[in-house]
Design an enzyme around this catalytic site. Structure first.
Site, PDB file in Angstrom:
ATOM      1  N   GLN A 180       0.958  -0.372   0.085  1.00  0.00           N
ATOM      2  CA  GLN A 180       0.348   0.222  -0.120  1.00  0.00           C
ATOM      3  C   GLN A 180       0.455   1.219   0.158  1.00  0.00           C
ATOM      4  OE1 GLN A 180      -3.640  -0.137   0.246  1.00  0.00           O
ATOM      5  NE2 GLN A 180      -4.082  -1.651  -0.385  1.00  0.00           N
ATOM      6  N   SER A 200       3.845  -4.202  -5.813  1.00  0.00           N
ATOM      7  CA  SER A 200       2.360  -4.616  -6.587  1.00  0.00           C
ATOM      8  C   SER A 200       2.458  -4.098  -7.241  1.00  0.00           C
ATOM      9  CB  SER A 200       0.980  -4.965  -5.784  1.00  0.00           C
ATOM     10  OG  SER A 200       1.158  -5.680  -6.732  1.00  0.00           O
ATOM     11  N   GLY A 201       2.645  -4.063  -8.362  1.00  0.00           N
ATOM     12  CA  GLY A 201       1.805  -2.921  -9.579  1.00  0.00           C
ATOM     13  C   GLY A 201       0.841  -2.520  -9.887  1.00  0.00           C
ATOM     14  N   HIS A 202      -0.349  -3.660  -9.440  1.00  0.00           N
ATOM     15  CA  HIS A 202      -1.722  -2.637  -9.490  1.00  0.00           C
ATOM     16  C   HIS A 202      -2.122  -2.075  -7.902  1.00  0.00           C
ATOM     17  CE1 HIS A 202      -4.340  -5.397  -7.329  1.00  0.00           C
ATOM     18  NE2 HIS A 202      -3.563  -5.813  -6.592  1.00  0.00           N
ATOM     19  N   THR A 238       9.259 -18.216 -17.660  1.00  0.00           N
ATOM     20  CA  THR A 238       9.919 -16.910 -18.427  1.00  0.00           C
ATOM     21  C   THR A 238       9.660 -15.311 -17.596  1.00  0.00           C
ATOM     22  OG1 THR A 238       9.654 -18.032 -20.272  1.00  0.00           O
ATOM     23  CG2 THR A 238       8.900 -16.341 -20.870  1.00  0.00           C
ATOM     24  N   CYS A 326     -17.440  -9.262   5.432  1.00  0.00           N
ATOM     25  CA  CYS A 326     -18.111  -9.616   4.757  1.00  0.00           C
ATOM     26  C   CYS A 326     -17.805  -9.167   3.264  1.00  0.00           C
ATOM     27  CB  CYS A 326     -19.576  -9.145   4.786  1.00  0.00           C
ATOM     28  SG  CYS A 326     -19.869  -8.638   7.060  1.00  0.00           S
TER      29      CYS A 326
HETATM   30  C1  LIG Z   1      -3.047  -5.934  -2.712  1.00  0.00           C
HETATM   31  C2  LIG Z   1      -2.598  -5.792  -0.905  1.00  0.00           C
HETATM   32  C3  LIG Z   1      -1.382  -7.304  -1.419  1.00  0.00           C
HETATM   33  C4  LIG Z   1      -1.713  -8.332  -2.268  1.00  0.00           C
HETATM   34  O1  LIG Z   1      -1.307  -7.906  -3.514  1.00  0.00           O
HETATM   35  P1  LIG Z   1      -1.656  -8.798  -5.121  1.00  0.00           P
HETATM   36  O2  LIG Z   1      -0.709  -7.874  -5.682  1.00  0.00           O
HETATM   37  O3  LIG Z   1      -2.645  -8.414  -5.427  1.00  0.00           O
HETATM   38  O4  LIG Z   1      -1.355 -10.101  -5.084  1.00  0.00           O
HETATM   39  C5  LIG Z   1      -0.980  -7.493  -0.612  1.00  0.00           C
HETATM   40  N1  LIG Z   1      -0.763  -6.844   0.909  1.00  0.00           N
HETATM   41  C6  LIG Z   1      -1.236  -5.372   1.374  1.00  0.00           C
HETATM   42  C7  LIG Z   1      -0.665  -4.732   2.164  1.00  0.00           C
HETATM   43  C8  LIG Z   1      -2.039  -5.435  -0.041  1.00  0.00           C
HETATM   44  O5  LIG Z   1      -2.613  -3.888   0.454  1.00  0.00           O
END
Ligand SMILES: *Cc1c(COP(=O)(O)O)cnc(C)c1O
Length: 393
Positions: A180, A200-202, A238, A326
């Site tokens: 985050q 994480s990229g997204h 890969t 939930c």
């Molecule tokens: C979203 C998130 C993850 C997981 O990341 P992904 O790329 O979706 O597997 C792990 N830790 C935190 C704090 C996240 O917010």
């Protein structure tokens, strides 16, 4: 979607146009395998090498300390299992917190089944990890401390530098789940005493399914995926060249715009918080008021079910998230909200709204206006609220 107000950027973000454009040629033009030797594949190899440089520079790390992975969950799994398996002769004790993401907590549960012992440290009412408890929990056989950089539900930013200092004073490796925080707040791994980091990229306008793990030079951990010799033989498979290029492009953009973006989001965030707390009675902000992610808000509305709130907000075109689990088909309230001391019934009435720099003040105004009506309607249907009002007349 037209007229949608997207306020769930902690769940995922839009891949930015520039990131998408940067990735495109690596699907249909430079599709060579980055591990091949001919010149055509050299374009892919170079793209992966360049990406590693960009990410390393952003974190104040060396390129060889950056490993590309399949996302945040994978990096978290690798960090925990990688250290646990490599250090099992030294000990089997790991320390984490009660408010970690499930990618950490469920991996810890798995390690418990394999005979590891995990200590889950408490947090205070703002979600800050208790440092005295953390230090007192360290033992001879402690091999790893894993504490998240910033919480995904309540946005609280942990005292990472202090945690790293405590870990190092006791010769323990320090991992942080920075999924985050990466690209939202400045991070320098040396200044903050971090040994291993997940991102994480997204979560910062990059693509889904690609992440990184930073691993400090000299720390030996087990390989995660066995197979080819990619990623220094530690993570086979890969290379996801388009994904890696996208991750780096999003990092590059964040490097240029982080401060400007954070200050814009903070202003919007504080405006949202002020309006909600002032205009909707019996409402509480969850998480630390100042030490929180620039784009995070999380509220508890008494006498309300978070689920109903979400559904009614959705009907008005607003995407948010319930603080309770939930949404994932469980009726248990969120472990994070319980850990900061909220009673079950209040934890159930929680709402997380997380912003991006594309959100506008008009969108926030519309959201608050809708929310006021929805909360009022739900409370008028609530027997608990009726009782409360009678008692307090
Ligand atoms: C979203 C998130 C993850 C997981 O990341 P992904 O790329 O979706 O597997 C792990 N830790 C935190 C704090 C996240 O917010």
């Amino acid at each position: 979607m037209k007229d949608m107000i997207y306020l769930d950027n902690a769940a995922t973000t839009k891949t930015s146009k520039e990131v998408y454009e940067a990735m495109k040629p690596y699907f249909d033009e430079y599709y060579g395998n980055a591990a091949s030797v001919y010149r055509f594949a050299g374009e892919s190899t170079k793209a992966v090498d360049d990406a590693r440089l960009i990410v390393a520079d952003f974190l104040g790390a060396k390129p060889k300390e950056i490993y590309f992975t399949g996302g945040g969950s994978e990096s978290d799994n690798w960090a925990l299992k990688g250290v646990a398996f490599a250090k099992r002769d030294k000990g089997k004790h790991i320390i984490t917190s009660k408010i970690e993401h499930h990618a950490i907590l469920h991996t810890c549960e798995y390690l418990e089944k394999l005979g590891y012992e995990i200590s889950y440290i408490d947090v205070d009412e703002n979600g800050i990890v208790k440092l005295d408890e953390l230090e007192a929990t360290i033992r001879e056989d402690t091999i790893l401390i894993s504490i998240m950089f910033a919480n995904n539900e309540i946005g609280t930013i942990e005292p990472i530098k202090e945690i790293g200092r405590i870990a190092h004073e006791h010769g323990v490796i320090f991992h942080t789940d920075a999924v985050q925080a990466y690209a939202h707040v400045p991070i320098n791994v040396d200044e903050l005493n971090i040994d291993i980091l997940s991102a994480s990229g997204h979560k910062f306008n990059g693509p889904k399914g690609v992440g990184i793990m930073y691993l400090r030079d000299g720390i030996r951990i087990e390989s995660f995926i066995h197979g080819g010799s990619q990623e220094r033989g530690k993570r086979a498979g890969t290379h996801n060249t388009p994904g890696i290029v996208g991750f780096a492009k999003a990092t590059e953009i964040a490097k240029e715009s982080l401060e400007k973006r954070a200050s814009y989001e903070k202003e919007l965030r504080d405006y949202l918080i002020d309006r909600i707390l002032e205009e909707i009675p019996y409402t509480k902000l969850n998480g630390h008021r100042e030490d929180r992610l620039p784009n995070n808000t999380n509220f508890s509305f008494r006498f309300i079910e978070g689920e109903s709130l979400l559904i009614m907000l959705d009907q008005k075109g607003v995407c948010g998230s319930s603080g309770s689990a939930c949404t994932s088909g469980s009726l248990d309230p969120s472990h994070v909200l319980l850990a900061i001391g909220l009673p079950h019934e209040i934890a159930h009435g929680s709402l997380r709204l997380t912003l991006s720099d594309e959100n506008t003040k008009e969108e926030i105004d519309k959201t608050v206006d809708e929310l006021k009506g929805i909360v009022e309607r739900l409370r008028n249907m609530s027997p608990l609220y009726e009782d409360f009002i009678k008692k307090n007349k």
